[in-house]
Structure formats: structure tokens, C-alpha cells
Design a protein around this motif. Structure first.
Motif, PDB file in Angstrom:
ATOM      1  N   ARG A 100      35.957  52.250  40.450  1.00 20.85           N
ATOM      2  CA  ARG A 100      36.942  52.877  41.205  1.00 20.85           C
ATOM      3  C   ARG A 100      37.478  52.144  42.583  1.00 20.85           C
ATOM      4  O   ARG A 100      38.253  52.918  43.203  1.00 20.85           O
ATOM      5  CB  ARG A 100      36.762  54.227  41.615  1.00 20.85           C
ATOM      6  CG  ARG A 100      35.907  55.319  40.481  1.00 20.85           C
ATOM      7  CD  ARG A 100      36.748  55.360  39.381  1.00 20.85           C
ATOM      8  NE  ARG A 100      37.825  56.329  39.303  1.00 20.85           N
ATOM      9  CZ  ARG A 100      38.525  56.495  38.504  1.00 20.85           C
ATOM     10  NH1 ARG A 100      38.582  55.834  37.457  1.00 20.85           N
ATOM     11  NH2 ARG A 100      39.526  57.558  38.593  1.00 20.85           N
ATOM     12  N   GLU A 101      37.364  50.900  42.414  1.00 21.16           N
ATOM     13  CA  GLU A 101      37.957  50.122  43.581  1.00 21.16           C
ATOM     14  C   GLU A 101      39.504  50.105  43.331  1.00 21.16           C
ATOM     15  O   GLU A 101      39.961  49.631  42.468  1.00 21.16           O
ATOM     16  CB  GLU A 101      37.440  48.682  43.608  1.00 21.16           C
ATOM     17  CG  GLU A 101      37.862  47.788  44.563  1.00 21.16           C
ATOM     18  CD  GLU A 101      37.445  46.359  44.566  1.00 21.16           C
ATOM     19  OE1 GLU A 101      37.762  45.802  45.504  1.00 21.16           O
ATOM     20  OE2 GLU A 101      36.699  46.052  43.791  1.00 21.16           O
ATOM     21  N   PRO A 102      40.047  50.488  44.386  1.00 15.54           N
ATOM     22  CA  PRO A 102      41.678  50.448  44.277  1.00 15.54           C
ATOM     23  C   PRO A 102      42.015  49.279  44.313  1.00 15.54           C
ATOM     24  O   PRO A 102      41.608  48.099  44.869  1.00 15.54           O
ATOM     25  CB  PRO A 102      42.210  51.344  45.492  1.00 15.54           C
ATOM     26  CG  PRO A 102      41.016  51.285  46.380  1.00 15.54           C
ATOM     27  CD  PRO A 102      39.591  51.035  45.590  1.00 15.54           C
ATOM     28  N   VAL A 103      43.340  48.987  43.755  1.00 14.78           N
ATOM     29  CA  VAL A 103      44.020  47.771  43.675  1.00 14.78           C
ATOM     30  C   VAL A 103      45.444  47.499  44.540  1.00 14.78           C
ATOM     31  O   VAL A 103      46.069  48.736  44.563  1.00 14.78           O
ATOM     32  CB  VAL A 103      44.374  47.508  42.265  1.00 14.78           C
ATOM     33  CG1 VAL A 103      45.206  46.341  41.924  1.00 14.78           C
ATOM     34  CG2 VAL A 103      43.178  47.177  41.223  1.00 14.78           C
ATOM     35  N   ASP A 104      45.717  46.553  45.305  1.00 10.47           N
ATOM     36  CA  ASP A 104      46.584  46.438  45.949  1.00 10.47           C
ATOM     37  C   ASP A 104      47.499  45.203  45.712  1.00 10.47           C
ATOM     38  O   ASP A 104      48.696  44.817  46.178  1.00 10.47           O
ATOM     39  CB  ASP A 104      46.477  46.682  47.395  1.00 10.47           C
ATOM     40  CG  ASP A 104      45.603  45.370  48.094  1.00 10.47           C
ATOM     41  OD1 ASP A 104      44.757  44.811  47.395  1.00 10.47           O
ATOM     42  OD2 ASP A 104      45.613  45.531  49.225  1.00 10.47           O
ATOM     43  N   LEU A 105      46.900  44.242  45.024  1.00 13.72           N
ATOM     44  CA  LEU A 105      47.477  42.904  44.779  1.00 13.72           C
ATOM     45  C   LEU A 105      47.547  42.666  43.307  1.00 13.72           C
ATOM     46  O   LEU A 105      46.487  42.933  42.404  1.00 13.72           O
ATOM     47  CB  LEU A 105      46.816  41.526  45.106  1.00 13.72           C
ATOM     48  CG  LEU A 105      46.349  41.492  46.742  1.00 13.72           C
ATOM     49  CD1 LEU A 105      45.652  40.389  46.998  1.00 13.72           C
ATOM     50  CD2 LEU A 105      47.788  41.619  47.564  1.00 13.72           C
ATOM     51  N   ILE A 106      48.731  42.590  42.522  1.00 11.40           N
ATOM     52  CA  ILE A 106      48.753  42.608  41.071  1.00 11.40           C
ATOM     53  C   ILE A 106      49.715  41.468  40.686  1.00 11.40           C
ATOM     54  O   ILE A 106      50.958  41.250  41.235  1.00 11.40           O
ATOM     55  CB  ILE A 106      49.757  44.083  40.785  1.00 11.40           C
ATOM     56  CG1 ILE A 106      48.842  45.114  41.212  1.00 11.40           C
ATOM     57  CG2 ILE A 106      49.765  44.121  39.265  1.00 11.40           C
ATOM     58  CD1 ILE A 106      49.436  46.742  40.834  1.00 11.40           C
ATOM     59  N   PHE A 107      49.240  40.614  39.647  1.00 12.27           N
ATOM     60  CA  PHE A 107      49.781  39.568  39.208  1.00 12.27           C
ATOM     61  C   PHE A 107      50.176  40.154  37.583  1.00 12.27           C
ATOM     62  O   PHE A 107      49.292  39.975  36.731  1.00 12.27           O
ATOM     63  CB  PHE A 107      49.151  38.383  39.470  1.00 12.27           C
ATOM     64  CG  PHE A 107      49.922  37.047  38.899  1.00 12.27           C
ATOM     65  CD1 PHE A 107      50.356  36.316  40.031  1.00 12.27           C
ATOM     66  CD2 PHE A 107      50.041  36.726  37.606  1.00 12.27           C
ATOM     67  CE1 PHE A 107      51.018  35.135  39.759  1.00 12.27           C
ATOM     68  CE2 PHE A 107      51.189  35.737  37.367  1.00 12.27           C
ATOM     69  CZ  PHE A 107      51.528  35.032  38.437  1.00 12.27           C
ATOM     70  N   GLY A 108      51.481  39.907  37.357  1.00 10.79           N
ATOM     71  CA  GLY A 108      51.776  40.429  36.113  1.00 10.79           C
ATOM     72  C   GLY A 108      52.066  39.043  35.254  1.00 10.79           C
ATOM     73  O   GLY A 108      52.663  38.240  35.809  1.00 10.79           O
TER      74      GLY A 108
END
Length: 158
Positions: A93-101
Motif C-alpha cells: 500500500r505504499e503510495p506512488v508519486d514518481l511515475i515513468f510511463g
């Protein structure tokens, strides 16, 4: 493969407001589709199809959603820094704030994989110093510069 080879300044956005994982993937699909004049719906479906196989989030609040499309000839990427972390369906359940598509081409034999590309991105973003700097960055251009400069500093030390 480097961040510089995958990104352009217009495909790096900071302080993005995403309400959910689906919304973040929708934003990414819009950015990625503009890179190669692709159909945004196809790009979104490619990302969603991969997510259904298993969560693409890695540790330290980072996710690397990726998909394959036959309409592209070379990998293409986009990067988001969210203003607030979101649930990305991580088991812990660790939230994500950096996303590489990432989008990669479908090989002609359709049996090739893109694990190397994803692994390279994960290694780069897994650098805790880089991740912390990305979180402190106050503009999209600063994010882009951090990613590209990370490539250059690691190439010089290799």
C-alpha cells in the motif's frame, strides 16, 4: 537506453494532480500518444492491459507503467511527478508519486520482451539521491534536467 533517449521536455510534468491510478495512466497515455501521433485510447489500453498482469509500482513511491504497441519503432517515455502520492495497488500500500510511463515496439516475431528497458529505468529511478532530487524539483524543466544529467553523470563514471 537513457532517460534522454526516451524523453523530451514536453513529456515531463511536475506537480500533476492525479485523483487515482487510472487518472495518472490517462495523463500518461495523453503524453505518450503525442510523442508518436498515436491514438490515446490505444496507448491507455496498452498500459491498462499490462497493469492487469501485475502492479508496475516498485519501491520508494515509484511506478513504471509500460505497454507495447506495434505502431512505434523505438521506445518512448513520459514522466510525472505527482503533487500528492496516490494508491497504485502496491501490496504494501505504499503510495506512488514518481511515475515513468514507457511504450516499446512489438517485435516482428512478437516474442521479444522489454524487461531490459524497464530494468534500466528502475535502476535509474531507484537511485535514492535522484528520487529525492526529483521530489524537491519545482518545475517540469528541472525534472527533465535532473533525469538527463543523471544519465550523463552515470555515463561519465562508468
Amino acid at each position: 537506453m537513457t532517460f534522454e533517449s526516451l524523453l523530451q521536455p514536453g513529456r515531463v510534468l511536475g506537480n500533476v494532480e492525479a485523483r487515482s491510478k487510472k487518472h495518472a495512466l490517462d495523463i500518461l497515455s495523453e503524453m505518450l500518444s503525442s510523442a508518436a501521433d498515436l491514438d490515446q485510447g490505444e496507448v491507455f489500453q496498452s498500459l491498462i492491459t499490462r497493469e492487469k498482469l501485475g502492479c508496475t509500482a516498485i519501491e520508494n513511491g515509484i511506478a513504471i507503467p509500460h505497454g507495447r504497441l506495434s505502431e512505434i519503432e523505438a521506445p518512448v517515455g513520459a514522466f510525472l511527478k505527482l503533487s500528492r502520492p496516490i494508491d497504485f495497488d502496491m501490496p504494501d500500500r505504499e503510495p506512488v508519486d514518481l511515475i515513468f510511463g514507457l511504450l516499446v515496439p512489438v517485435p516482428e516475431d512478437d516474442v521479444g520482451c522489454h524487461h531490459e528497458e524497464v530494468s534500466n529505468i528502475a535502476t535509474g529511478l531507484g537511485d535514492h539521491v535522484l528520487a529525492a532530487a526529483l521530489r524537491r524539483a519545482s518545475s517540469s524543466r528541472a525534472l527533465y534536467d535532473l533525469l538527463v544529467n543523471h544519465d550523463k553523470s552515470h555515463a561519465a563514471s562508468a
